[in-house]
Design a protein around this motif. Structure first.
Motif, PDB file in Angstrom:
ATOM      1  N   PHE A  80       6.405   6.072   5.335  1.00 47.86           N
ATOM      2  CA  PHE A  80       5.504   4.992   5.761  1.00 47.86           C
ATOM      3  C   PHE A  80       5.289   4.021   4.591  1.00 47.86           C
ATOM      4  O   PHE A  80       5.280   2.806   4.763  1.00 47.86           O
ATOM      5  CB  PHE A  80       4.134   5.540   6.186  1.00 47.86           C
ATOM      6  CG  PHE A  80       4.159   6.452   7.385  1.00 47.86           C
ATOM      7  CD1 PHE A  80       4.998   6.201   8.454  1.00 47.86           C
ATOM      8  CD2 PHE A  80       3.321   7.552   7.448  1.00 47.86           C
ATOM      9  CE1 PHE A  80       5.008   7.041   9.573  1.00 47.86           C
ATOM     10  CE2 PHE A  80       3.322   8.398   8.544  1.00 47.86           C
ATOM     11  CZ  PHE A  80       4.172   8.152   9.603  1.00 47.86           C
ATOM     12  N   SER A  81       5.091   4.601   3.408  1.00 48.37           N
ATOM     13  CA  SER A  81       4.836   3.764   2.228  1.00 48.37           C
ATOM     14  C   SER A  81       6.072   2.905   1.916  1.00 48.37           C
ATOM     15  O   SER A  81       5.947   1.715   1.613  1.00 48.37           O
ATOM     16  CB  SER A  81       4.500   4.634   1.010  1.00 48.37           C
ATOM     17  OG  SER A  81       3.388   5.463   1.288  1.00 48.37           O
ATOM     18  N   CYS A  82       7.250   3.513   2.005  1.00 50.13           N
ATOM     19  CA  CYS A  82       8.479   2.750   1.774  1.00 50.13           C
ATOM     20  C   CYS A  82       8.620   1.650   2.835  1.00 50.13           C
ATOM     21  O   CYS A  82       9.090   0.548   2.540  1.00 50.13           O
ATOM     22  CB  CYS A  82       9.703   3.673   1.807  1.00 50.13           C
ATOM     23  SG  CYS A  82       9.833   4.730   0.361  1.00 50.13           S
ATOM     24  N   PRO A 139       0.852  -1.199   0.000  1.00 49.64           N
ATOM     25  CA  PRO A 139       0.000   0.000   0.000  1.00 49.64           C
ATOM     26  C   PRO A 139       0.882   1.241   0.000  1.00 49.64           C
ATOM     27  O   PRO A 139       1.982   1.222   0.557  1.00 49.64           O
ATOM     28  CB  PRO A 139      -0.766  -0.102   1.323  1.00 49.64           C
ATOM     29  CG  PRO A 139       0.121  -0.918   2.208  1.00 49.64           C
ATOM     30  CD  PRO A 139       0.854  -1.875   1.312  1.00 49.64           C
ATOM     31  N   SER A 140       0.420   2.285  -0.630  1.00 50.30           N
ATOM     32  CA  SER A 140       1.194   3.528  -0.610  1.00 50.30           C
ATOM     33  C   SER A 140       0.225   4.690  -0.668  1.00 50.30           C
ATOM     34  O   SER A 140      -0.891   4.559  -1.177  1.00 50.30           O
ATOM     35  CB  SER A 140       2.156   3.589  -1.792  1.00 50.30           C
ATOM     36  OG  SER A 140       1.446   3.533  -3.012  1.00 50.30           O
ATOM     37  N   VAL A 141       0.654   5.817  -0.123  1.00 48.19           N
ATOM     38  CA  VAL A 141      -0.241   6.958  -0.062  1.00 48.19           C
ATOM     39  C   VAL A 141      -0.613   7.377  -1.487  1.00 48.19           C
ATOM     40  O   VAL A 141       0.244   7.521  -2.353  1.00 48.19           O
ATOM     41  CB  VAL A 141       0.400   8.098   0.760  1.00 48.19           C
ATOM     42  CG1 VAL A 141       1.685   8.629   0.122  1.00 48.19           C
ATOM     43  CG2 VAL A 141      -0.595   9.202   1.000  1.00 48.19           C
ATOM     44  N   HIS A 142      -1.897   7.514  -1.724  1.00 41.59           N
ATOM     45  CA  HIS A 142      -2.440   7.839  -3.053  1.00 41.59           C
ATOM     46  C   HIS A 142      -2.035   6.820  -4.114  1.00 41.59           C
ATOM     47  O   HIS A 142      -2.049   7.132  -5.310  1.00 41.59           O
ATOM     48  CB  HIS A 142      -1.992   9.224  -3.519  1.00 41.59           C
ATOM     49  CG  HIS A 142      -2.510  10.332  -2.654  1.00 41.59           C
ATOM     50  ND1 HIS A 142      -3.822  10.733  -2.662  1.00 41.59           N
ATOM     51  CD2 HIS A 142      -1.885  11.088  -1.719  1.00 41.59           C
ATOM     52  CE1 HIS A 142      -3.976  11.702  -1.784  1.00 41.59           C
ATOM     53  NE2 HIS A 142      -2.835  11.923  -1.191  1.00 41.59           N
ATOM     54  N   GLY A 143      -1.638   5.635  -3.694  1.00 45.51           N
ATOM     55  CA  GLY A 143      -1.180   4.628  -4.662  1.00 45.51           C
ATOM     56  C   GLY A 143       0.033   5.120  -5.443  1.00 45.51           C
ATOM     57  O   GLY A 143       0.286   4.665  -6.562  1.00 45.51           O
TER      58      GLY A 143
HETATM   59  C1  LIG Z   1       1.089   5.987   4.478  1.00 47.51           C
HETATM   60  C2  LIG Z   1      -0.266   5.712   3.893  1.00 47.51           C
HETATM   61  C3  LIG Z   1      -1.304   6.592   4.156  1.00 47.51           C
HETATM   62  C4  LIG Z   1      -2.573   6.342   3.639  1.00 47.51           C
HETATM   63  N1  LIG Z   1      -3.583   7.188   3.961  1.00 47.51           N
HETATM   64  C5  LIG Z   1      -4.825   6.891   3.527  1.00 47.51           C
HETATM   65  C6  LIG Z   1      -5.914   7.676   3.918  1.00 47.51           C
HETATM   66  O1  LIG Z   1      -5.764   8.658   4.663  1.00 47.51           O
HETATM   67  N2  LIG Z   1      -7.152   7.333   3.447  1.00 47.51           N
HETATM   68  C7  LIG Z   1      -7.340   6.269   2.600  1.00 47.51           C
HETATM   69  O2  LIG Z   1      -8.463   6.005   2.184  1.00 47.51           O
HETATM   70  N3  LIG Z   1      -6.306   5.504   2.225  1.00 47.51           N
HETATM   71  C8  LIG Z   1      -5.080   5.781   2.674  1.00 47.51           C
HETATM   72  N4  LIG Z   1      -4.047   4.982   2.310  1.00 47.51           N
HETATM   73  C9  LIG Z   1      -4.299   3.845   1.413  1.00 47.51           C
HETATM   74  C10 LIG Z   1      -3.848   4.128  -0.013  1.00 47.51           C
HETATM   75  O3  LIG Z   1      -4.709   5.062  -0.632  1.00 47.51           O
HETATM   76  C11 LIG Z   1      -3.866   2.797  -0.765  1.00 47.51           C
HETATM   77  O4  LIG Z   1      -2.875   1.971  -0.174  1.00 47.51           O
HETATM   78  C12 LIG Z   1      -3.557   2.925  -2.239  1.00 47.51           C
HETATM   79  O5  LIG Z   1      -4.530   3.668  -2.890  1.00 47.51           O
HETATM   80  C13 LIG Z   1      -3.458   1.535  -2.888  1.00 47.51           C
HETATM   81  O6  LIG Z   1      -4.654   0.810  -2.692  1.00 47.51           O
HETATM   82  P1  LIG Z   1      -4.667  -0.588  -1.910  1.00 47.51           P
HETATM   83  O7  LIG Z   1      -4.243  -0.338  -0.498  1.00 47.51           O
HETATM   84  O8  LIG Z   1      -6.078  -1.070  -2.013  1.00 47.51           O
HETATM   85  O9  LIG Z   1      -3.678  -1.508  -2.596  1.00 47.51           O
HETATM   86  C14 LIG Z   1      -2.783   5.218   2.810  1.00 47.51           C
HETATM   87  C15 LIG Z   1      -1.731   4.349   2.550  1.00 47.51           C
HETATM   88  C16 LIG Z   1      -0.489   4.582   3.091  1.00 47.51           C
HETATM   89  C17 LIG Z   1       0.617   3.598   2.842  1.00 47.51           C
END
Ligand SMILES: Cc1cc2nc3c(=O)[nH]c(=O)nc-3n(C[C@H](O)[C@H](O)[C@H](O)COP(=O)(O)O)c2cc1C
Length: 291
Positions: free
Chosen positions: A64-66, A25-29
């Motif tokens: 965090f994503s890394c 998972p990563s912020v905003h993908g």
């Molecule tokens: C550090 C971090 C912060 C995130 N913050 C949010 C958030 O505030 N709201 C949300 O809906 N998703 C959040 N996400 C999820 C990401 O949007 C999501 O991981 C990404 O779009 C990929 O989708 P997936 O997790 O379904 O693979 C976050 C992910 C990470 C790693």
């Protein structure tokens, strides 16, 4: 030549490692990392060149994503049958971590389970079923964190405090993000809690709604004792490892960081909930509804 081949990842191994990392998972993908695989090492670096404004993709979220990618990378190396030597250097940006294969070693059962959960994990943005998460299940998810990372379960009576603080932060958020916000969500009180939080349609339930909501979801806060680069990477890795264990146990989860970008929010949350450290990530966990 055979010697050199022995000392390098095979094509198949490269594919396993790359696939593991890309599914984090990563912020905003945004997948703000790059992976180099020299010899039998895996070097993970952060990418600051993705063209997203700093307010949208801040350094904390990148790390965090890394960290999440690092957790997947370690599992990839382990399922390939290698022991790992993991280094998270303090001051060598953009380098985030180096994972070296340190001799042969079979993966543990828990590692195999976590690895297979990588492809099933996704952010849960829907309601949860009215099935509480048993304490023993929760313990398996957050009970084995690395040194320096602690997890605090938000108790039923505390959700109102959390929501009030996050709601306050979201006001600034909406200003940052422009026209989108609560008014345009159209969900009102029926909106599933904290669904889709980082999107432009970011919506937080109001404090009163959350305080009175039956506790169908479990909320945990990942905290670190210090707030530096290394700890943020570790928090991301711990979050992802917990998330994979949760998926393996049939749970769904999602994470939220954005309101915690603001230091006053982090400070107040730490004080009001007596947190064991600096709050870095909020995770909601539960059984997905409709199964
Ligand atoms: C550090 C971090 C912060 C995130 N913050 C949010 C958030 O505030 N709201 C949300 O809906 N998703 C959040 N996400 C999820 C990401 O949007 C999501 O991981 C990404 O779009 C990929 O989708 P997936 O997790 O379904 O693979 C976050 C992910 C990470 C790693």
């Amino acid at each position: 030549m055979p010697d050199l081949i022995e000392r390098m990842w095979s094509d198949g191994e490269v594919e396993v490692l790359a696939r593991a990392v890309i599914r984090a998972p990563s912020v905003h993908g945004s997948q703000p990392w790059s992976l180099n695989l020299p010899e039998r090492r895996a070097e993970l670096s952060e990418r600051t060149d993705l063209g997203l404004p700093e307010g949208v993709l801040c350094g904390r979220d990148r790390l965090f994503s890394c960290g999440a990618a690092l957790a997947n990378l370690i599992l990839g190396v382990r399922v390939l049958g290698w022991e790992t030597d993991v280094r998270v250097p303090a001051g060598e940006a953009p380098l985030v971590a180096v994972v070296s294969a340190a001799g042969r070693g079979a993966p543990l059962d828990g590692e195999l389970h976590a690895y297979t959960a990588i492809s099933r994990r996704r952010s849960h943005r829907l309601p949860f079923a009215s099935i509480p998460v048993a304490p023993s299940t929760l313990e398996s998810v957050i009970g084995h964190l690395p040194p320096g990372v602690a997890c605090r379960v938000v108790r039923a009576g505390e959700t109102g405090i959390l929501a009030a603080l996050l709601e306050k932060a979201s006001v600034t958020d909406r200003d940052d993000w422009g026209a989108d916000g609560l008014a345009r969500s159209g969900y009102g009180d029926a909106r599933p809690p904290w669904a889709g939080l980082v999107r432009r349609t970011i919506v937080l339930p109001d404090a009163r709604t959350l305080a009175h909501r039956p506790p169908v979801e479990t909320i945990v806060i990942f905290c670190t004792e210090h707030d530096d680069r290394v700890r943020q990477v570790r928090a991301g890795a711990a979050m992802q490892r917990s998330w994979l264990t949760a998926v393996d146990r049939g749970l769904a989860a999602s994470v939220l960081t954005r309101p915690l970008h603001e230091e006053p929010v982090r400070d107040r949350l730490t004080a009001e909930l007596s947190l064991p450290g600096i709050p870095q990530l909020v995770m909601r966990l539960g059984y997905p509804a409709g199964i």
